[in-house]
Design an enzyme around this catalytic site. Sequence first.
Site, PDB file in Angstrom:
ATOM      1  CB  ALA A 123      -0.909  -0.004   1.217  1.00  0.00           C
ATOM      2  N   GLY A 171      -0.441  -5.120   0.624  1.00  0.00           N
ATOM      3  CA  GLY A 171      -1.643  -5.026  -0.195  1.00  0.00           C
ATOM      4  C   GLY A 171      -1.456  -5.585  -1.585  1.00  0.00           C
ATOM      5  CD  GLU A 173      -3.924  -8.042   2.546  1.00  0.00           C
ATOM      6  OE1 GLU A 173      -4.552  -8.579   3.472  1.00  0.00           O
ATOM      7  OE2 GLU A 173      -3.702  -6.808   2.502  1.00  0.00           O
ATOM      8  CD  GLU A 188       0.418  -6.533   5.194  1.00  0.00           C
ATOM      9  OE1 GLU A 188      -0.300  -6.456   4.191  1.00  0.00           O
ATOM     10  OE2 GLU A 188       1.188  -7.502   5.410  1.00  0.00           O
TER      11      GLU A 188
END
Length: 250
Positions: free
Chosen positions: A65, A108, A111, A131
Amino acid sequence: MSAAAGALRVEDRGTHVLATLDRPEKRNAIDQDLIDALHELCAELERAPRTLVVHGAGGSFAAGADIAQLRERRAADARAGINTHAFTRVAELPMPVIAALDGYALGGGAELAYAADIRVGTPALRIGNPETGLGILAAAGASWRLRELVGAPLAAEILLAGRVLTGAEALAAGLVTHLHDTGDEALAAAEAIAARVAKLDPEATRATKRVFAAPPSAHPAIDLAEQAILFESPEKMRRMTEFLERKAQR
């Protein structure tokens, strides 16, 4: 379909739609613009189902992210599930989603890759969820999808100890199904899979994806219900008749 939506380039490739994460200067870090573009793309693919191939520009899939944006988010943003809802929508698209993974696919980015139905990679792939090193958890799908993809013991090491898999390790774990030498070759392989899907009956493919995604408690009822619909379809009759005619000519 051919559009450029900021961080996401979308192209109609005939047999499929190609979406390119296109922030190479940020290693395709996932920001709000990309999330908005993914929602726009999903809306189109929900209206007119097509196979989706997704990859990253510049030698990485997505390094995670956008930390500058993520740092400013608060509890209400977490509860809103900004990335979670977008990646769930990708996972639930009617037709297959194929990810071509090269370089970094972290946080992210990982994911988003887990939300795909099929993943191919390269030896340079580095995929995982670090994370907790940033004071957060992998809350956009990794905590439940990764267990199903690689099993609980390896998922626990990735999620709890920040292990990052190499391309070879991802292949051994079944997280990717093929390795190709370069990102271009991985993309070509992903598009070849999409071309193969395009030769199949789309309704049967969509039904198979629904059955595959169903929880264990739904089986075998959902299998039989979907099969009952397909057994009455004109396309089933056409394809089986053509098969029998070809066999008779041999």
